[in-house]
Scaffold this motif. Structure first.
Motif, PDB file in Angstrom:
ATOM      1  N   VAL A   8      31.373  35.219  40.374  1.00 23.01           N
ATOM      2  CA  VAL A   8      32.182  35.116  41.593  1.00 23.01           C
ATOM      3  C   VAL A   8      33.277  36.185  41.581  1.00 23.01           C
ATOM      4  CG1 VAL A   8      33.695  33.630  42.970  1.00 23.01           C
ATOM      5  CG2 VAL A   8      31.732  32.640  41.794  1.00 23.01           C
ATOM      6  N   LYS A   9      33.909  36.359  40.413  1.00 26.01           N
ATOM      7  CA  LYS A   9      34.960  37.381  40.317  1.00 26.01           C
ATOM      8  C   LYS A   9      34.407  38.767  40.571  1.00 26.01           C
ATOM      9  CE  LYS A   9      38.042  34.777  37.420  1.00 26.01           C
ATOM     10  NZ  LYS A   9      38.561  34.500  36.093  1.00 26.01           N
ATOM     11  N   ASN A  10      33.246  39.050  40.008  1.00 22.94           N
ATOM     12  CA  ASN A  10      32.644  40.370  40.240  1.00 22.94           C
ATOM     13  C   ASN A  10      32.409  40.600  41.723  1.00 22.94           C
ATOM     14  OD1 ASN A  10      32.647  41.013  37.554  1.00 22.94           O
ATOM     15  ND2 ASN A  10      30.517  40.413  37.198  1.00 22.94           N
ATOM     16  N   GLU A  11      31.936  39.551  42.395  1.00 26.74           N
ATOM     17  CA  GLU A  11      31.676  39.709  43.826  1.00 26.74           C
ATOM     18  C   GLU A  11      32.981  39.923  44.598  1.00 26.74           C
ATOM     19  OE1 GLU A  11      29.695  36.454  45.855  1.00 26.74           O
ATOM     20  OE2 GLU A  11      29.498  37.660  47.673  1.00 26.74           O
ATOM     21  N   LEU A  12      33.973  39.090  44.286  1.00 29.92           N
ATOM     22  CA  LEU A  12      35.243  39.189  45.018  1.00 29.92           C
ATOM     23  C   LEU A  12      35.966  40.501  44.720  1.00 29.92           C
ATOM     24  CD1 LEU A  12      36.725  35.585  44.699  1.00 29.92           C
ATOM     25  CD2 LEU A  12      35.612  36.640  46.678  1.00 29.92           C
ATOM     26  N   ALA A  13      35.842  40.980  43.476  1.00 29.32           N
ATOM     27  CA  ALA A  13      36.551  42.206  43.106  1.00 29.32           C
ATOM     28  C   ALA A  13      35.987  43.402  43.854  1.00 29.32           C
ATOM     29  CB  ALA A  13      36.455  42.421  41.600  1.00 29.32           C
ATOM     30  N   ARG A  24      48.240  43.556  50.400  1.00 33.07           N
ATOM     31  CA  ARG A  24      49.510  43.136  49.783  1.00 33.07           C
ATOM     32  C   ARG A  24      49.425  41.692  49.298  1.00 33.07           C
ATOM     33  NH1 ARG A  24      52.699  45.740  53.860  1.00 33.07           N
ATOM     34  NH2 ARG A  24      52.988  43.706  54.828  1.00 33.07           N
ATOM     35  N   ALA A  25      48.865  40.818  50.152  1.00 32.63           N
ATOM     36  CA  ALA A  25      48.790  39.396  49.784  1.00 32.63           C
ATOM     37  C   ALA A  25      47.921  39.203  48.543  1.00 32.63           C
ATOM     38  CB  ALA A  25      48.215  38.586  50.947  1.00 32.63           C
ATOM     39  N   GLU A  26      46.791  39.909  48.499  1.00 34.32           N
ATOM     40  CA  GLU A  26      45.892  39.755  47.361  1.00 34.32           C
ATOM     41  C   GLU A  26      46.544  40.260  46.073  1.00 34.32           C
ATOM     42  OE1 GLU A  26      41.977  41.410  47.841  1.00 34.32           O
ATOM     43  OE2 GLU A  26      41.286  40.510  45.981  1.00 34.32           O
ATOM     44  N   LEU A  27      47.190  41.419  46.175  1.00 26.80           N
ATOM     45  CA  LEU A  27      47.826  41.981  44.984  1.00 26.80           C
ATOM     46  C   LEU A  27      48.976  41.085  44.502  1.00 26.80           C
ATOM     47  CD1 LEU A  27      47.999  44.232  42.906  1.00 26.80           C
ATOM     48  CD2 LEU A  27      49.454  45.529  44.493  1.00 26.80           C
ATOM     49  N   ALA A  28      49.748  40.549  45.444  1.00 27.05           N
ATOM     50  CA  ALA A  28      50.871  39.684  45.060  1.00 27.05           C
ATOM     51  C   ALA A  28      50.370  38.481  44.257  1.00 27.05           C
ATOM     52  CB  ALA A  28      51.631  39.215  46.298  1.00 27.05           C
ATOM     53  N   ALA A  29      49.289  37.844  44.759  1.00 28.27           N
ATOM     54  CA  ALA A  29      48.771  36.662  44.060  1.00 28.27           C
ATOM     55  C   ALA A  29      48.182  37.041  42.701  1.00 28.27           C
ATOM     56  CB  ALA A  29      47.713  35.971  44.909  1.00 28.27           C
ATOM     57  N   LEU A  30      47.467  38.170  42.669  1.00 33.07           N
ATOM     58  CA  LEU A  30      46.891  38.645  41.402  1.00 33.07           C
ATOM     59  C   LEU A  30      47.984  38.853  40.354  1.00 33.07           C
ATOM     60  CD1 LEU A  30      44.154  41.329  42.048  1.00 33.07           C
ATOM     61  CD2 LEU A  30      44.272  39.865  40.046  1.00 33.07           C
ATOM     62  N   ALA A 131      43.767  33.834  52.974  1.00 31.33           N
ATOM     63  CA  ALA A 131      42.471  33.935  52.294  1.00 31.33           C
ATOM     64  C   ALA A 131      42.541  34.993  51.188  1.00 31.33           C
ATOM     65  CB  ALA A 131      41.368  34.275  53.288  1.00 31.33           C
ATOM     66  N   ALA A 132      43.163  36.133  51.501  1.00 30.28           N
ATOM     67  CA  ALA A 132      43.277  37.219  50.513  1.00 30.28           C
ATOM     68  C   ALA A 132      44.129  36.773  49.327  1.00 30.28           C
ATOM     69  CB  ALA A 132      43.886  38.457  51.164  1.00 30.28           C
ATOM     70  N   TYR A 133      45.133  35.975  49.598  1.00 34.74           N
ATOM     71  CA  TYR A 133      46.024  35.475  48.548  1.00 34.74           C
ATOM     72  C   TYR A 133      45.250  34.572  47.576  1.00 34.74           C
ATOM     73  CZ  TYR A 133      50.652  33.777  46.898  1.00 34.74           C
ATOM     74  OH  TYR A 133      51.776  33.481  46.170  1.00 34.74           O
ATOM     75  N   LEU A 134      44.415  33.696  48.138  1.00 41.58           N
ATOM     76  CA  LEU A 134      43.576  32.825  47.295  1.00 41.58           C
ATOM     77  C   LEU A 134      42.611  33.658  46.457  1.00 41.58           C
ATOM     78  CD1 LEU A 134      42.638  29.897  49.708  1.00 41.58           C
ATOM     79  CD2 LEU A 134      44.287  29.852  47.821  1.00 41.58           C
ATOM     80  N   ARG A 135      42.065  34.698  47.104  1.00 42.56           N
ATOM     81  CA  ARG A 135      41.140  35.584  46.395  1.00 42.56           C
ATOM     82  C   ARG A 135      41.848  36.237  45.205  1.00 42.56           C
ATOM     83  NH1 ARG A 135      38.642  37.813  51.012  1.00 42.56           N
ATOM     84  NH2 ARG A 135      40.287  39.340  51.153  1.00 42.56           N
ATOM     85  N   GLY A 136      43.045  36.713  45.445  1.00 36.56           N
ATOM     86  CA  GLY A 136      43.826  37.349  44.372  1.00 36.56           C
ATOM     87  C   GLY A 136      44.110  36.357  43.251  1.00 36.56           C
ATOM     88  N   ALA A 205      33.147  34.969  49.323  1.00 38.30           N
ATOM     89  CA  ALA A 205      32.198  35.157  48.215  1.00 38.30           C
ATOM     90  C   ALA A 205      30.824  34.705  48.708  1.00 38.30           C
ATOM     91  CB  ALA A 205      32.634  34.342  47.007  1.00 38.30           C
ATOM     92  N   GLU A 206      30.252  35.473  49.622  1.00 35.81           N
ATOM     93  CA  GLU A 206      29.043  35.050  50.338  1.00 35.81           C
ATOM     94  C   GLU A 206      27.847  34.828  49.411  1.00 35.81           C
ATOM     95  OE1 GLU A 206      28.772  35.007  53.858  1.00 35.81           O
ATOM     96  OE2 GLU A 206      30.895  35.448  54.161  1.00 35.81           O
ATOM     97  N   ALA A 207      27.578  35.795  48.538  1.00 30.16           N
ATOM     98  CA  ALA A 207      26.394  35.696  47.674  1.00 30.16           C
ATOM     99  C   ALA A 207      26.548  34.529  46.704  1.00 30.16           C
ATOM    100  CB  ALA A 207      26.177  36.999  46.909  1.00 30.16           C
ATOM    101  N   SER A 208      27.751  34.377  46.143  1.00 28.58           N
ATOM    102  CA  SER A 208      27.992  33.279  45.204  1.00 28.58           C
ATOM    103  C   SER A 208      27.871  31.936  45.907  1.00 28.58           C
ATOM    104  CB  SER A 208      29.389  33.392  44.590  1.00 28.58           C
ATOM    105  OG  SER A 208      29.564  34.657  44.021  1.00 28.58           O
ATOM    106  N   LEU A 209      28.358  31.894  47.145  1.00 30.74           N
ATOM    107  CA  LEU A 209      28.273  30.657  47.929  1.00 30.74           C
ATOM    108  C   LEU A 209      26.812  30.246  48.106  1.00 30.74           C
ATOM    109  CD1 LEU A 209      29.257  28.431  49.826  1.00 30.74           C
ATOM    110  CD2 LEU A 209      29.505  30.120  51.633  1.00 30.74           C
ATOM    111  N   GLU A 210      25.988  31.248  48.421  1.00 33.07           N
ATOM    112  CA  GLU A 210      24.567  30.967  48.624  1.00 33.07           C
ATOM    113  C   GLU A 210      23.937  30.410  47.338  1.00 33.07           C
ATOM    114  OE1 GLU A 210      21.281  33.868  50.128  1.00 33.07           O
ATOM    115  OE2 GLU A 210      23.017  33.922  51.479  1.00 33.07           O
ATOM    116  N   GLU A 211      24.294  31.032  46.214  1.00 34.89           N
ATOM    117  CA  GLU A 211      23.752  30.593  44.932  1.00 34.89           C
ATOM    118  C   GLU A 211      24.193  29.162  44.618  1.00 34.89           C
ATOM    119  OE1 GLU A 211      24.538  33.347  41.731  1.00 34.89           O
ATOM    120  OE2 GLU A 211      24.010  31.778  40.285  1.00 34.89           O
ATOM    121  N   PHE A 212      25.474  28.910  44.873  1.00 31.61           N
ATOM    122  CA  PHE A 212      26.045  27.589  44.617  1.00 31.61           C
ATOM    123  C   PHE A 212      25.339  26.536  45.460  1.00 31.61           C
ATOM    124  CE2 PHE A 212      29.136  24.187  45.107  1.00 31.61           C
ATOM    125  CZ  PHE A 212      29.781  24.125  43.886  1.00 31.61           C
ATOM    126  N   GLU A 213      25.160  26.863  46.741  1.00 32.15           N
ATOM    127  CA  GLU A 213      24.544  25.915  47.667  1.00 32.15           C
ATOM    128  C   GLU A 213      23.095  25.626  47.258  1.00 32.15           C
ATOM    129  OE1 GLU A 213      24.725  27.086  51.744  1.00 32.15           O
ATOM    130  OE2 GLU A 213      24.539  25.005  52.431  1.00 32.15           O
TER     131      GLU A 213
END
Ligand SMILES: [Zn+2]
Length: 315
Positions: A8-13, A24-30, A131-136, A205-213
């Protein structure tokens, strides 16, 4: 094989987008999740970040470059852990400078000369940025299990204020998130697989979501099949048990010399049962050309007679 969390991280990264607000939001959370600050001369500040995920390391480098408009550069060093079968770790470092301090101020991590543990409210006004913040946060310190391992999603952070911010974002999105304290820090978790799937969708995380489902559906199907098999096995055991009682009854009647004097119909049913101890009532009914309930009635009658016969003997 990499863990599902790593996938999932690889996909999101790899996701990149042009919105400056989301970067900015993603970097702040990261950074809130995984960075430590270093102090330099003249109240300057530096950043240090360690991760085992190469894609996450690249993402931080990219985001820092984009958000600081090229004013902050980071050095990368790789530590190899060949012996312990551990993955490499990537150490990112920006030496203390006024530019780093400027970047952290812009991201809301610093206010004047002190660290701001506040709520990041300014960065979180828009849905895209939340959403970007959660991703970070996930890239910096998130973890997820596949459904087979028991659906579980969590962020771990040492900061209570940051944990509270994440919970409030999740709740605003309608996720049933909980928070608990562990040795490693505050754990924000989501357990229900439907919510975890929503969350993956929000983070894109579309591809991971599909795998999870897919894995979730397969697990449900397997459970369903197991339930049916268990149920059929139980029924079968019941049938076999009943049949052997009938066989025993007929044998007893024969031993006692009662069987031969019984009506033809009963004898027919009794002999059919003894010759086919494992057949179902339906099969016996087909064999004799008699209705299922007729067979059932005759076999019950034989059992009844055997019981009475036993009773006579015991008395
Ligand atoms: Zn945005």
């Amino acid at each position: 094989m990499p863990s599902f969390a790593t996938e999932v991280k690889n996909e999101l990264a790899r996701l990149m987008y042009d919105n400056n607000c989301c970067q900015r939001a993603e970097l702040a959370a990261l950074l809130r999740m995984g960075a430590s600050m270093t102090l330099g001369f003249g109240r300057t500040i530096g950043i240090s970040f360690v991760t085992e995920n190469a894609a996450v390391a690249r993402k931080i480098l990219n985001l820092v470059k984009l958000v600081s408009e090229g004013n902050v550069g980071m050095e990368v060093s790789v530590r190899r852990h060949r012996r312990l079968n551990k993955s490499n770790s990537y150490h990112l470092r920006a030496a203390p400078s006024a530019q780093v301090k400027q970047l952290l101020t812009e991201l809301g991590l610093m206010k004047g000369d002190s660290f701001n543990v506040g709520s990041d409210g300014d960065l979180l006004r828009k849905g895209c940025c939340r959403a970007a913040y959660l991703r970070g946060a996930f890239l910096g310190g998130g973890s997820i299990n596949r459904p087979e391992a028991g659906s579980h999603f969590e962020f771990v952070t040492g900061s209570y204020a940051f944990a509270a911010t994440l919970v409030s974002i999740l709740k605003k999105m309608g996720m049933p998130a909980g928070i608990m304290e562990r040795k490693s820090g505050y754990v924000i978790y989501v357990k229900e697989s439907e919510s975890i799937m929503d969350l993956m969708g929000i983070m894109e995380a579309e591809a991971s979501l599909e795998e999870f489902e897919g894995a979730k559906n397969l697990k449900e199907l397997r459970n369903q099949v197991n339930r049916i098999v268990n149920c059929e096995t139980a029924n079968l055991q019941k049938t076999v048990k009943a049949a052997y009682k009938q066989v025993a009854a007929v044998q007893l009647l024969k031993e006692q010399g009662i069987f031969d004097g019984l009506p033809e119909g009963l004898k027919e049913a009794g002999n059919a049962r003894i010759e086919n101890p494992e057949s179902s009532l339906k099969e016996l009914s087909e064999l004799l050309g008699v209705g299922r309930s007729g067979i059932n009635h005759r076999l019950r009658r034989l059992e009844q007679l055997a019981k009475e016969c036993k009773g006579d003997h015991e008395a």
